[in-house]
Design an enzyme around this catalytic site. Sequence first.
Site, PDB file in Angstrom:
ATOM      1  N   CYS A  18       0.828  -1.210   0.000  1.00 43.96           N
ATOM      2  CA  CYS A  18       0.000   0.000   0.000  1.00 43.96           C
ATOM      3  C   CYS A  18       0.867   1.268   0.000  1.00 43.96           C
ATOM      4  O   CYS A  18       1.488   1.570  -1.004  1.00 43.96           O
ATOM      5  CB  CYS A  18      -1.001  -0.038   1.153  1.00 43.96           C
ATOM      6  SG  CYS A  18      -2.359   1.127   0.917  1.00 43.96           S
ATOM      7  N   HIS A  50      -3.454  -5.319   0.661  1.00 43.03           N
ATOM      8  CA  HIS A  50      -2.964  -5.572   2.024  1.00 43.03           C
ATOM      9  C   HIS A  50      -2.921  -7.077   2.321  1.00 43.03           C
ATOM     10  O   HIS A  50      -3.810  -7.605   3.013  1.00 43.03           O
ATOM     11  CB  HIS A  50      -3.864  -4.869   3.052  1.00 43.03           C
ATOM     12  CG  HIS A  50      -3.597  -3.397   3.171  1.00 43.03           C
ATOM     13  ND1 HIS A  50      -2.657  -2.868   4.032  1.00 43.03           N
ATOM     14  CD2 HIS A  50      -4.122  -2.348   2.502  1.00 43.03           C
ATOM     15  CE1 HIS A  50      -2.630  -1.559   3.905  1.00 43.03           C
ATOM     16  NE2 HIS A  50      -3.510  -1.210   2.985  1.00 43.03           N
ATOM     17  N   GLU A  59      -1.238  -8.552   4.453  1.00 45.71           N
ATOM     18  CA  GLU A  59      -1.152  -8.829   5.910  1.00 45.71           C
ATOM     19  C   GLU A  59      -2.538  -8.992   6.519  1.00 45.71           C
ATOM     20  O   GLU A  59      -2.659  -9.536   7.621  1.00 45.71           O
ATOM     21  CB  GLU A  59      -0.348  -7.722   6.619  1.00 45.71           C
ATOM     22  CG  GLU A  59      -1.126  -6.488   7.043  1.00 45.71           C
ATOM     23  CD  GLU A  59      -1.523  -5.570   5.880  1.00 45.71           C
ATOM     24  OE1 GLU A  59      -1.180  -5.880   4.726  1.00 45.71           O
ATOM     25  OE2 GLU A  59      -2.169  -4.529   6.158  1.00 45.71           O
TER      26      GLU A  59
END
Length: 238
Positions: free
Chosen positions: A105, A208, A210
Site C-alpha cells: 500500500c 494488504h 497482511e
Amino acid sequence: MTPLIGITCSIDEQADRLQLNLSYLEAIEAAGGVPVLLGGSEATARELLSRLDGILFTGGVDLDPSYFGEAPLPGLGEVSPRRDSFEVELCRAAYRHGIPSLGICRGCQLMAVALGGDLYQDLPSQKPDTLQHAQRAPRSHRSHVVTVTAGSRLAAIAGGETLRVNSFHHQSVRRLPPGAAACAVAPDGVLEAFEDPGHPFWLAVQWHPEGLWQEDPVALALFRSLVGAAQEVASRGR
Ligand code: MN
C-alpha cells in the site's frame, strides 16, 4: 541463519509514538522471518541497511507530494514528514544494495516515489470512473480483482493471472520509476503491483496481504517469497 526482516512503522505525530499493526509482524513470523521494527533518522536508515536481510515497507498515511515535485492537492490526506524522510532514505539504500524488499500500500507508493516515480495524490478527484478502492468492508474481504502480468515474479508467486484482493487506498502509482514494470492492474487501469526484474527481489503491491494471509495462500506466499529472498542474502553473508 533465519533472515532478519525490517518492518517500517507508522508515526503517530501527535502522540510522538511509533506504531505497527501486529498483522505485519505475525505474517513475517508465519513466513519464517525474524521481524525487527524500524524507525529513526536518515543516518539510522543507512546504518540499518547492512544489518538487515530484507525489508517490509508497510501501509500508512500519504506520501508528501513534494517528493515528486507537486504541491498538495485538496484530496491529499495526512502526511508524516519524519516517516517519509526515514523511509525514502531506507528505500533508496535498499535498492542500491540489492536488499530484498516488499512494499504494501503506502510501501508500494514509497518504492515508486523514492526512485523517481509519481502518484495520483487522490484517485477519486484525479481519476474519476475508477472502482471503489477504499473498500468499506473488513480487512479480510477481497473486494476487487487484479490481472497479473504473465511471466512476472508476481505471477510465479500467485500461480495464476487473476487475483482477488482487498483495497484500502485513495492514492496509487501513476508513473513507475526507471527499471520497474507493472505486474498487476485493476479492471479500471489502476496500477495494483509492480516489480523490478533487475533487482534480486523488489516487489510492491497496492493491496494488504497482511490482512489476508491467514485465509489466502497467495498472500502468505508473498511474505514467504520475501523471506526466501532474504534467506539467500543471509546465507551468502554481507
Ligand atoms: Mn485497489
